[in-house]
Design an enzyme around this catalytic site. Structure first.
Site, PDB file in Angstrom:
ATOM      1  N   ALA A  66       0.853  -1.177   0.000  1.00 13.81           N
ATOM      2  CA  ALA A  66       0.000   0.000   0.000  1.00 13.81           C
ATOM      3  C   ALA A  66       0.897   1.237   0.000  1.00 13.81           C
ATOM      4  O   ALA A  66       2.073   1.153   0.360  1.00 13.81           O
ATOM      5  CB  ALA A  66      -0.883  -0.019   1.238  1.00 13.81           C
ATOM      6  N   GLY A 105       0.467  -5.181   0.590  1.00 17.60           N
ATOM      7  CA  GLY A 105      -0.644  -5.141  -0.354  1.00 17.60           C
ATOM      8  C   GLY A 105      -0.259  -5.669  -1.729  1.00 17.60           C
ATOM      9  O   GLY A 105      -1.113  -6.188  -2.459  1.00 17.60           O
ATOM     10  N   GLU A 108      -0.579  -9.267  -1.482  1.00 17.29           N
ATOM     11  CA  GLU A 108      -2.010  -9.567  -1.313  1.00 17.29           C
ATOM     12  C   GLU A 108      -2.752  -9.477  -2.647  1.00 17.29           C
ATOM     13  O   GLU A 108      -3.693 -10.216  -2.891  1.00 17.29           O
ATOM     14  CB  GLU A 108      -2.614  -8.610  -0.278  1.00 17.29           C
ATOM     15  CG  GLU A 108      -2.071  -8.897   1.122  1.00 17.29           C
ATOM     16  CD  GLU A 108      -2.517  -7.877   2.141  1.00 17.29           C
ATOM     17  OE1 GLU A 108      -2.106  -6.702   2.007  1.00 17.29           O
ATOM     18  OE2 GLU A 108      -3.296  -8.224   3.043  1.00 17.29           O
ATOM     19  N   GLU A 128       4.077  -5.726   6.954  1.00 16.84           N
ATOM     20  CA  GLU A 128       3.270  -4.714   7.647  1.00 16.84           C
ATOM     21  C   GLU A 128       3.622  -4.586   9.123  1.00 16.84           C
ATOM     22  O   GLU A 128       3.579  -3.497   9.695  1.00 16.84           O
ATOM     23  CB  GLU A 128       1.773  -5.042   7.508  1.00 16.84           C
ATOM     24  CG  GLU A 128       1.176  -4.732   6.147  1.00 16.84           C
ATOM     25  CD  GLU A 128       1.332  -5.852   5.130  1.00 16.84           C
ATOM     26  OE1 GLU A 128       2.159  -6.761   5.356  1.00 16.84           O
ATOM     27  OE2 GLU A 128       0.638  -5.830   4.105  1.00 16.84           O
TER      28      GLU A 128
HETATM   29  N1  3HC Z   1       4.560   3.522   0.283  1.00 17.66           N
HETATM   30  C1  3HC Z   1       5.036   4.744  -0.034  1.00 17.66           C
HETATM   31  N2  3HC Z   1       6.321   4.989  -0.320  1.00 17.66           N
HETATM   32  C2  3HC Z   1       7.155   3.944  -0.296  1.00 17.66           C
HETATM   33  C3  3HC Z   1       6.736   2.646   0.027  1.00 17.66           C
HETATM   34  C4  3HC Z   1       5.365   2.446   0.316  1.00 17.66           C
HETATM   35  N3  3HC Z   1       4.878   1.231   0.600  1.00 17.66           N
HETATM   36  N4  3HC Z   1       7.796   1.825  -0.028  1.00 17.66           N
HETATM   37  C5  3HC Z   1       8.844   2.579  -0.378  1.00 17.66           C
HETATM   38  N5  3HC Z   1       8.468   3.861  -0.545  1.00 17.66           N
HETATM   39  C6  3HC Z   1       9.316   4.980  -0.966  1.00 17.66           C
HETATM   40  C7  3HC Z   1      10.359   5.337   0.057  1.00 17.66           C
HETATM   41  O1  3HC Z   1       9.848   6.248   1.001  1.00 17.66           O
HETATM   42  C8  3HC Z   1      11.454   5.930  -0.787  1.00 17.66           C
HETATM   43  O2  3HC Z   1      11.066   7.253  -1.101  1.00 17.66           O
HETATM   44  P1  3HC Z   1      12.185   8.371  -1.302  1.00 17.66           P
HETATM   45  O3  3HC Z   1      13.022   7.914  -2.449  1.00 17.66           O
HETATM   46  O4  3HC Z   1      11.407   9.602  -1.545  1.00 17.66           O
HETATM   47  O5  3HC Z   1      12.946   8.406  -0.017  1.00 17.66           O
HETATM   48  C9  3HC Z   1      11.374   5.131  -2.078  1.00 17.66           C
HETATM   49  O6  3HC Z   1      10.068   4.534  -2.078  1.00 17.66           O
HETATM   50  C10 3HC Z   1      12.404   4.031  -2.184  1.00 17.66           C
HETATM   51  O7  3HC Z   1      12.387   3.277  -0.998  1.00 17.66           O
HETATM   52  P2  3HC Z   1      13.731   2.681  -0.347  1.00 17.66           P
HETATM   53  O8  3HC Z   1      14.743   3.748  -0.209  1.00 17.66           O
HETATM   54  O9  3HC Z   1      13.306   1.949   0.862  1.00 17.66           O
HETATM   55  O10 3HC Z   1      14.173   1.705  -1.525  1.00 17.66           O
HETATM   56  P3  3HC Z   1      14.824   0.262  -1.455  1.00 17.66           P
HETATM   57  O11 3HC Z   1      15.044  -0.138  -2.849  1.00 17.66           O
HETATM   58  O12 3HC Z   1      15.953   0.243  -0.490  1.00 17.66           O
HETATM   59  O13 3HC Z   1      13.720  -0.696  -0.815  1.00 17.66           O
HETATM   60  C11 3HC Z   1      11.525  -1.639  -0.548  1.00 17.66           C
HETATM   61  C12 3HC Z   1      12.534  -0.952  -1.507  1.00 17.66           C
HETATM   62  C13 3HC Z   1      12.067  -3.011  -0.135  1.00 17.66           C
HETATM   63  C14 3HC Z   1      10.249  -1.804  -1.279  1.00 17.66           C
HETATM   64  C15 3HC Z   1      11.354  -0.769   0.720  1.00 17.66           C
HETATM   65  O14 3HC Z   1      11.066   0.553   0.321  1.00 17.66           O
HETATM   66  C16 3HC Z   1      10.248  -1.215   1.631  1.00 17.66           C
HETATM   67  O15 3HC Z   1      10.452  -2.103   2.441  1.00 17.66           O
HETATM   68  N6  3HC Z   1       9.080  -0.575   1.521  1.00 17.66           N
HETATM   69  C17 3HC Z   1       7.977  -0.791   2.412  1.00 17.66           C
HETATM   70  C18 3HC Z   1       7.247  -2.059   2.091  1.00 17.66           C
HETATM   71  C19 3HC Z   1       6.055  -2.201   2.999  1.00 17.66           C
HETATM   72  O16 3HC Z   1       6.099  -1.987   4.179  1.00 17.66           O
HETATM   73  N7  3HC Z   1       4.932  -2.626   2.406  1.00 17.66           N
HETATM   74  C20 3HC Z   1       3.723  -2.789   3.130  1.00 17.66           C
HETATM   75  C21 3HC Z   1       2.970  -1.509   3.165  1.00 17.66           C
HETATM   76  S1  3HC Z   1       1.563  -1.559   4.190  1.00 17.66           S
HETATM   77  C22 3HC Z   1       0.427  -2.421   3.296  1.00 17.66           C
HETATM   78  O17 3HC Z   1       0.710  -2.889   2.248  1.00 17.66           O
HETATM   79  C23 3HC Z   1      -0.924  -2.529   3.920  1.00 17.66           C
HETATM   80  C24 3HC Z   1      -1.779  -3.529   3.184  1.00 17.66           C
HETATM   81  O18 3HC Z   1      -1.697  -4.754   3.836  1.00 17.66           O
HETATM   82  C25 3HC Z   1      -3.238  -3.106   3.171  1.00 17.66           C
END
Ligand code: 3HC
Ligand code: NAI
Length: 693
Positions: A66, A105, A108, A128
């Protein structure tokens, strides 16, 4: 190719429709992406000439979850639930084609496809929990139906990114296609599905694995018990476990409703807000106002480390782990041998725990070369000094390095407190000198304070920031001041802790309060672990401080079986009557009447002066922003991430409260509690640390 919207395209390859998302940086499920998916699937399903649909992403990754930055705002665009229903109920097979990471997500969504293919380097996970949440789009109900309950429990509570090969083994992925040929591989796979008339597999209907766990509550009890320490203080792991329980004990739709309800609770709670803040805070650290992203960097192909002690060995491991060769220089042969053997033992222990193979141990050891000759560092691109914490020794080392190191090499010091500019002054190239402050154990702790000297060039700073990421650290840029950001603030807490135990609190009272707050251990347990004799010299000891007396009695911490606490053979600590008597004797000698110190006072006196020091650090420009300070404390000092870091915590409880208390303690105990001008200013302006940008 038809543009569905700015982030989604629909095309056809023969009889296979291909829906492509392109929403940099990580294809997160923003309103635009959800709209693109909803409309894209609608059109692909309506396309009479398409027999199957492939969902694929452009850029570095499949959908990474998400869009976290949308959380807390008003809901716009198509609902994810409707998108998932359209995929799952599609009358033609849907194949998700995964590269990079399918996370949260993103996974998912993929779980609503009928089939999933991936390249070997791809990873899947439900992370998450790391932002205080649980998978809120059916992940907790679908994953155990594929992976089984135990594996699902492990994945949702650890957030681990599982490699494609392992995903294939557990059935999360149906086929691995060659690296670099995802699109073609996925289309070929889709064609095969159609030709073989394979069924439209709906994960929601696979009940065998959840049914197998029904009537076995001990699976969950045992899991909770085994992980109690790891989960302590966190709300999200328990909520994730309850969702998996629901998957086992409730029909699918009811389980989904439970997931939705529990998701709402964690999402609106304070812990997730803090953990999401910490996620963005960590990424914000990379943004340095006067060092733009396009600043050139120096390629670091070979590293030198000076000193093979506690820090030098661990520092070297980071580079060997990243495949970068390291030469370690020592003064004494036995110190070098000891240092290298500690590194080997660490690697072997990791191999024993199954983290990597013995072959990997040899590969990494093969990248480490020991030497007693500083000249062997002549061809290094980066040299990190980790010798004794003494200015004269450090200056001597840097003066020698200046003569040996190649032009353009980065000369770094791992000093904890000393002035980087003074160290740099021993060279004729202060522009190449920087502080790289690793934390102990250096191969484990994620924090790297990158200390910018007065003359350090932007190229050197940009290289250090980039390198931090490469070796898996969180690099935070800080300025030169005693103790930099972390230790400078820690000194405030240590001072108050020492004072409090001479006013009436016992070390274990202070430790308990900080442990209950969420730190892994309090300052006295920490002291015992590190060794009370660090920096203590027997010959100069006159029993003037508590530490002197403890060390003189050979109570030097865990290693001698006693320190502030007594330790049994399993290193289990108990409050020590001996320490208590020593403390009481000290107080009697000083004429102090012990008083009861409340837990509230212990917490405030431990933490408020730290926050106040953080304000001074910001005032002096030694940290770029308050969230950088929080990142330091979360990654280097065990500040509980669900409380977002000291500056965030202060913003939450109210800076006015911190200021009022600081003033009250100042009146009672003197200027150690004098409020920082910035704190006063922010309160007067009704602002927060987060408002300083
Ligand atoms: N939402 C919004 N922005 C995100 C994001 C997300 N899920 N994931 C990454 N970004 C952004 C970062 O803030 C960063 O922005 P910036 O360049 O402006 O600083 C950019 O994307 C790149 O991120 P990283 O520097 O972390 O890049 P990496 O290549 O090192 O890592 C990644 C990539 C492994 C995808 C890492 O960003 C990550 O772990 N992201 C989060 C993943 C996550 O937690 N997903 C679950 C979200 S909650 C959800 O899905 C709820 C659902 O169940 C309903
Ligand atoms: P240590 O005492 O374990 O190791 C220092 C090593 O440097 C010794 O093996 C010594 O033989 C070697 N040495 C001394 N002079 C040398 C020279 N001229 N050339 C080559 N080798 C030399 O010390 P430790 O704990 O590893 O600390 C090193 C530095 O790291 C210090 O500046 C310290 O402040 C800093 N640091 C220490 C942390 C810790 O928790 N121990 C944490 C963060 C930084």
């Amino acid at each position: 190719m038809t543009a569905i919207n700015p982030v989604a395209d629909l095309s056809r390859d023969g009889d296979i429709a291909v829906l492509t998302l392109n929403s940099p940086p990580v294809n997160a499920l923003s309103a635009n992406v959800r709209d693109g998916l909803a409309e894209g699937f609608k059109q692909a399903i309506a396309d009479k000439d398409a027999k199957a649909i492939v969902l694929i992403c452009e850029g570095r990754t499949f959908i990474a979850g998400a869009d976290i930055s949308e959380f807390g705002g008003a809901m716009k665009g198509a609902s994810l639930h409707d998108v998932q229903a359209a995929m799952e109920n599609s009358p033609k097979p849907v194949v998700a084609a995964i590269h990079g990471t399918a996370l949260g997500g993103g996974l998912e969504v993929a779980l609503c496809a009928h089939y999933r293919v991936a390249v070997p380097s791809a990873k899947c996970g439900l992370p998450e929990v790391n932002i205080g949440l649980l998978p809120g789009a059916g992940g907790t109900q679908r994953l155990p139906r594929i992976a089984g309950v135990e594996k699902a429990l492990e994945m949702v509570t650890s957030g681990q990114h599982v490699p494609a090969k392992e995903c294939l083994a557990m059935g999360l992925i149906d086929e691995i296609v060659p690296e670099g040929s995802l699109r073609d591989g996925a289309i070929a796979f889709a064609r095969k599905i159609v030709a073989e008339k394979r069924p439209l597999v709906k994960v929601r209907e696979n009940n065998a694995k959840v049914e197998a766990a029904r009537g076995k509550p001990e699976i969950f009890q045992n899991f909770r018990k085994a992980n109690a320490r790891k989960f302590r203080g966190f709300m999200a792991p328990e909520y994730n476990i309850r969702c998996i329980e629901a998957a086992v004990n409730q029909p699918f739709e009811e389980g989904l409703a439970t997931e939705r309800k529990l998701f709402g609770e964690v999402m609106t709670g304070p812990q997730s807000a803090a953990q999401r803040y910490a996620f963005f805070a960590e990424r914000q650290c990379n943004k340095i106002p006067d060092v733009p992203a396009e600043t050139p960097t120096i390629p670091v192909k070979k590293v030198g480390v000076i000193g093979a002690g506690t820090m030098g060995g661990g520092i070297s491991m980071n580079f060997a782990n990243a495949g970068i060769p390291v030469t370690i220089v020592e003064v004494k042969k036995d110190a070098l041998e000891r240092g290298l053997s500690v590194v080997r033992k660490n690697y072997e222990n990791s191999a024993k725990r199954g983290r990597f193979t013995m072959e990997d141990v040899e590969k990494r050891m093969g990248l480490l070369k020991g030497s007693l000759n500083l000249e062997d560092l002549a061809d290094c691109d980066l040299i990190i000094e980790a010798v004794f914490e003494r200015m004269d020794i450090k200056k001597d080392v840097f003066a020698k390095l200046d003569k040996i190191a190649k032009q353009g090499a980065i000369l770094a010091s791992n000093t904890s407190y000393l002035n980087i500019d003074e160290i740099a002054s021993a060279t004729k190239r202060p522009e190449s000198v920087i502080g790289l402050h690793f934390f102990s154990p250096a191969n484990v702790m994620r924090l790297l304070e990158i200390v910018r000297g007065e003359k350090t060039t932007k190229t050197v700073i940009a290289t250090a920031m980039q390198l931090a990421k490469k070796i898996g650290k969180v690099g935070v840029l800080v300025g030169v001041c005693p103790g930099f950001v972390g230790n400078r603030m820690l000194a405030q807490r240590s001072r108050e802790a020492q004072k409090m135990i001479l006013e009436g609190a016992m070390p274990w009272d202070v430790d308990r309060v900080l442990y209950d707050f969420g730190f892994p251990m309090g300052p006295f347990a920490m002291g015992d672990l590190a060794g009370l004799d660090i920096g203590w010299v027997k010959e100069n000891s006159r029993g003037e401080t508590l530490r002197d007396v403890l060390c003189e009695m050979d109570r030097r911490g865990q290693k001698t079986g006693a320190g502030y606490y007594d330790y049994d053979e399993n290193r289990k600590a108990t409050p020590s009557p001996i320490t208590e008597k020593i403390i009481k004797d000290f107080m009697a000698k000083a004429g102090t009447n012990p008083r009861t110190i409340s837990d509230e006072e212990i917490l405030e006196r431990s933490i408020f002066p730290m926050i106040n020091e953080g304000a001074k650090i910001l005032e002096e420009g030694k940290a770029i922003r308050a969230s950088d300070i929080d990142t330091v404390w979360i990654n280097g000092y065990g500040w509980p991430v669900y409380r977002g870091g000291p500056m965030y915590y202060a913003d939450q409880i109210g800076l006015d409260k911190v200021l009022t208390k600081m003033k009250a303690y100042q009146a009672q105990m003197g200027d150690a509690f004098k409020p920082a001008a910035l704190l006063e200013k922010l309160v007067a302006e009704k602002k927060k640390f987060a408002d300083l940008r």
